[in-house]
Design a protein around this motif. Sequence first.
Motif, PDB file in Angstrom:
ATOM      1  N   ASP A   1       3.905 -18.308  22.618  1.00 48.84           N
ATOM      2  CA  ASP A   1       3.990 -17.892  21.217  1.00 48.84           C
ATOM      3  C   ASP A   1       2.721 -17.116  20.864  1.00 48.84           C
ATOM      4  O   ASP A   1       1.696 -17.705  20.530  1.00 48.84           O
ATOM      5  CB  ASP A   1       4.162 -19.109  20.306  1.00 48.84           C
ATOM      6  CG  ASP A   1       4.407 -18.728  18.852  1.00 48.84           C
ATOM      7  OD1 ASP A   1       4.193 -17.554  18.484  1.00 48.84           O
ATOM      8  OD2 ASP A   1       4.801 -19.624  18.081  1.00 48.84           O
ATOM      9  N   ILE A   2       2.810 -15.803  20.979  1.00 41.05           N
ATOM     10  CA  ILE A   2       1.644 -14.951  20.711  1.00 41.05           C
ATOM     11  C   ILE A   2       1.243 -15.038  19.246  1.00 41.05           C
ATOM     12  O   ILE A   2       0.063 -15.070  18.918  1.00 41.05           O
ATOM     13  CB  ILE A   2       1.935 -13.498  21.128  1.00 41.05           C
ATOM     14  CG1 ILE A   2       2.125 -13.437  22.644  1.00 41.05           C
ATOM     15  CG2 ILE A   2       0.804 -12.562  20.694  1.00 41.05           C
ATOM     16  CD1 ILE A   2       2.556 -12.102  23.152  1.00 41.05           C
ATOM     17  N   GLY A   3       2.240 -15.090  18.364  1.00 42.67           N
ATOM     18  CA  GLY A   3       1.956 -15.182  16.933  1.00 42.67           C
ATOM     19  C   GLY A   3       1.116 -16.394  16.581  1.00 42.67           C
ATOM     20  O   GLY A   3       0.305 -16.357  15.650  1.00 42.67           O
ATOM     21  N   ALA A   4       1.301 -17.462  17.335  1.00 48.56           N
ATOM     22  CA  ALA A   4       0.530 -18.688  17.098  1.00 48.56           C
ATOM     23  C   ALA A   4      -0.779 -18.699  17.889  1.00 48.56           C
ATOM     24  O   ALA A   4      -1.538 -19.666  17.815  1.00 48.56           O
ATOM     25  CB  ALA A   4       1.369 -19.911  17.468  1.00 48.56           C
ATOM     26  N   GLY A   5      -1.022 -17.641  18.655  1.00 46.98           N
ATOM     27  CA  GLY A   5      -2.272 -17.544  19.412  1.00 46.98           C
ATOM     28  C   GLY A   5      -2.296 -18.347  20.699  1.00 46.98           C
ATOM     29  O   GLY A   5      -3.371 -18.575  21.263  1.00 46.98           O
ATOM     30  N   GLU A   6      -1.114 -18.749  21.188  1.00 48.91           N
ATOM     31  CA  GLU A   6      -1.073 -19.550  22.418  1.00 48.91           C
ATOM     32  C   GLU A   6      -1.699 -18.833  23.614  1.00 48.91           C
ATOM     33  O   GLU A   6      -2.224 -19.471  24.519  1.00 48.91           O
ATOM     34  CB  GLU A   6       0.367 -19.943  22.756  1.00 48.91           C
ATOM     35  CG  GLU A   6       0.934 -21.025  21.873  1.00 48.91           C
ATOM     36  CD  GLU A   6       2.346 -21.421  22.280  1.00 48.91           C
ATOM     37  OE1 GLU A   6       2.836 -20.990  23.351  1.00 48.91           O
ATOM     38  OE2 GLU A   6       2.972 -22.167  21.508  1.00 48.91           O
TER      39      GLU A   6
ATOM     40  N   MET B   1      -4.560 -20.003  33.188  1.00 49.16           N
ATOM     41  CA  MET B   1      -3.552 -19.271  33.967  1.00 49.16           C
ATOM     42  C   MET B   1      -3.837 -17.773  33.978  1.00 49.16           C
ATOM     43  O   MET B   1      -3.569 -17.089  34.954  1.00 49.16           O
ATOM     44  CB  MET B   1      -2.150 -19.485  33.372  1.00 49.16           C
ATOM     45  CG  MET B   1      -1.665 -20.902  33.419  1.00 49.16           C
ATOM     46  SD  MET B   1      -0.012 -21.049  32.697  1.00 49.16           S
ATOM     47  CE  MET B   1      -0.381 -20.884  30.951  1.00 49.16           C
ATOM     48  N   GLN B   2      -4.357 -17.265  32.869  1.00 50.49           N
ATOM     49  CA  GLN B   2      -4.597 -15.832  32.705  1.00 50.49           C
ATOM     50  C   GLN B   2      -5.943 -15.680  31.997  1.00 50.49           C
ATOM     51  O   GLN B   2      -6.025 -15.783  30.777  1.00 50.49           O
ATOM     52  CB  GLN B   2      -3.469 -15.206  31.878  1.00 50.49           C
ATOM     53  CG  GLN B   2      -3.082 -13.789  32.215  1.00 50.49           C
ATOM     54  CD  GLN B   2      -4.163 -12.726  31.969  1.00 50.49           C
ATOM     55  OE1 GLN B   2      -5.274 -12.995  31.566  1.00 50.49           O
ATOM     56  NE2 GLN B   2      -3.807 -11.490  32.231  1.00 50.49           N
ATOM     57  N   PRO B   3      -7.005 -15.427  32.736  1.00 53.81           N
ATOM     58  CA  PRO B   3      -8.350 -15.442  32.157  1.00 53.81           C
ATOM     59  C   PRO B   3      -8.607 -14.383  31.084  1.00 53.81           C
ATOM     60  O   PRO B   3      -9.579 -14.491  30.340  1.00 53.81           O
ATOM     61  CB  PRO B   3      -9.265 -15.236  33.365  1.00 53.81           C
ATOM     62  CG  PRO B   3      -8.408 -14.592  34.398  1.00 53.81           C
ATOM     63  CD  PRO B   3      -7.025 -15.118  34.169  1.00 53.81           C
ATOM     64  N   PHE B   4      -7.728 -13.388  30.975  1.00 56.05           N
ATOM     65  CA  PHE B   4      -7.900 -12.347  29.959  1.00 56.05           C
ATOM     66  C   PHE B   4      -7.102 -12.644  28.688  1.00 56.05           C
ATOM     67  O   PHE B   4      -7.178 -11.886  27.725  1.00 56.05           O
ATOM     68  CB  PHE B   4      -7.507 -10.981  30.525  1.00 56.05           C
ATOM     69  CG  PHE B   4      -8.318 -10.602  31.731  1.00 56.05           C
ATOM     70  CD1 PHE B   4      -9.636 -10.174  31.619  1.00 56.05           C
ATOM     71  CD2 PHE B   4      -7.769 -10.708  33.001  1.00 56.05           C
ATOM     72  CE1 PHE B   4     -10.378  -9.854  32.738  1.00 56.05           C
ATOM     73  CE2 PHE B   4      -8.505 -10.379  34.128  1.00 56.05           C
ATOM     74  CZ  PHE B   4      -9.820  -9.951  34.001  1.00 56.05           C
ATOM     75  N   GLY B   5      -6.314 -13.713  28.702  1.00 58.93           N
ATOM     76  CA  GLY B   5      -5.522 -14.078  27.528  1.00 58.93           C
ATOM     77  C   GLY B   5      -4.443 -13.071  27.196  1.00 58.93           C
ATOM     78  O   GLY B   5      -4.181 -12.776  26.032  1.00 58.93           O
ATOM     79  N   GLN B   6      -3.821 -12.524  28.239  1.00 60.05           N
ATOM     80  CA  GLN B   6      -2.787 -11.504  28.053  1.00 60.05           C
ATOM     81  C   GLN B   6      -1.491 -11.971  28.695  1.00 60.05           C
ATOM     82  O   GLN B   6      -1.474 -12.891  29.513  1.00 60.05           O
ATOM     83  CB  GLN B   6      -3.240 -10.180  28.689  1.00 60.05           C
ATOM     84  CG  GLN B   6      -4.531  -9.647  28.109  1.00 60.05           C
ATOM     85  CD  GLN B   6      -5.115  -8.529  28.947  1.00 60.05           C
ATOM     86  OE1 GLN B   6      -4.831  -8.377  30.141  1.00 60.05           O
ATOM     87  NE2 GLN B   6      -5.972  -7.728  28.333  1.00 60.05           N
ATOM     88  N   ILE B   7      -0.407 -11.317  28.326  1.00 59.19           N
ATOM     89  CA  ILE B   7       0.878 -11.572  28.964  1.00 59.19           C
ATOM     90  C   ILE B   7       1.267 -10.316  29.729  1.00 59.19           C
ATOM     91  O   ILE B   7       0.768  -9.227  29.414  1.00 59.19           O
ATOM     92  CB  ILE B   7       1.961 -11.969  27.932  1.00 59.19           C
ATOM     93  CG1 ILE B   7       2.114 -10.885  26.870  1.00 59.19           C
ATOM     94  CG2 ILE B   7       1.619 -13.293  27.300  1.00 59.19           C
ATOM     95  CD1 ILE B   7       3.305 -11.079  25.979  1.00 59.19           C
ATOM     96  N   PRO B   8       2.091 -10.457  30.747  1.00 63.21           N
ATOM     97  CA  PRO B   8       2.839 -11.620  31.184  1.00 63.21           C
ATOM     98  C   PRO B   8       2.073 -12.480  32.185  1.00 63.21           C
ATOM     99  O   PRO B   8       1.114 -12.035  32.816  1.00 63.21           O
ATOM    100  CB  PRO B   8       4.063 -11.004  31.859  1.00 63.21           C
ATOM    101  CG  PRO B   8       3.531  -9.750  32.473  1.00 63.21           C
ATOM    102  CD  PRO B   8       2.505  -9.246  31.476  1.00 63.21           C
TER     103      PRO B   8
END
Length: 197
Positions: free
Chosen positions: A17-22, A31-38
């Motif tokens: 949930d990107i909107g919630a800042g997850e 899992m993703q050190p840059f805080g990005q998806i996917p």
Amino acid sequence: MASVHMHPPRQMRLHVDIGAGEHKSEAFLKMQPFGQIPVLEDDGFYLFESRAITRYIATKYADQGTNLLPDPNDLKAVALFEQAACIEQADFDPYASEIAVEKVFKPHRGAAPDEAVFTKLVTSLNSKLDGYEKILSKQKYLGGDQLTLVDLWHLPYGQIAEKFAPEIYESHPKFNAWWQALKARPSWVKANEQGGF
């Protein structure tokens, strides 16, 4: 995207949930050190970056559905695939993804698109499509005569660019024929129906 080209399609999504800042949470940053998806999670194995993820899926499930990678023993096919991957990453994605930023992501965040930047991006992408036109006048796909991941990598941002600048696609008939065939693939139609793109 790659997973819908396999038969049967695999569901390998990690919902965030990107909107919630997850994507900026401590758990996600592990899992993703840059805080990005996917991010892909596959039985405890985590992988990020969309091109790496699709290569992984295509390799893991190469015996199911459409084979989206060249034969690793065919040096020339691999070289053409890598060349096409470079073309997509250097000559298409930078412009199409920034068109998405200006016309989709900025408005979604309440910011106004910069029309001068948008116009410059469209002009640049139009120029790059001249090169695509030359390549696609000689072969069916960007990396040769076999559909590969490289072709599919164009779809998400390419679809947005087409929505806001259809005239540059239409003015390149070989590119446009390739593009329309990609968009018509049942797997892409299904991905769009599922709300993935």
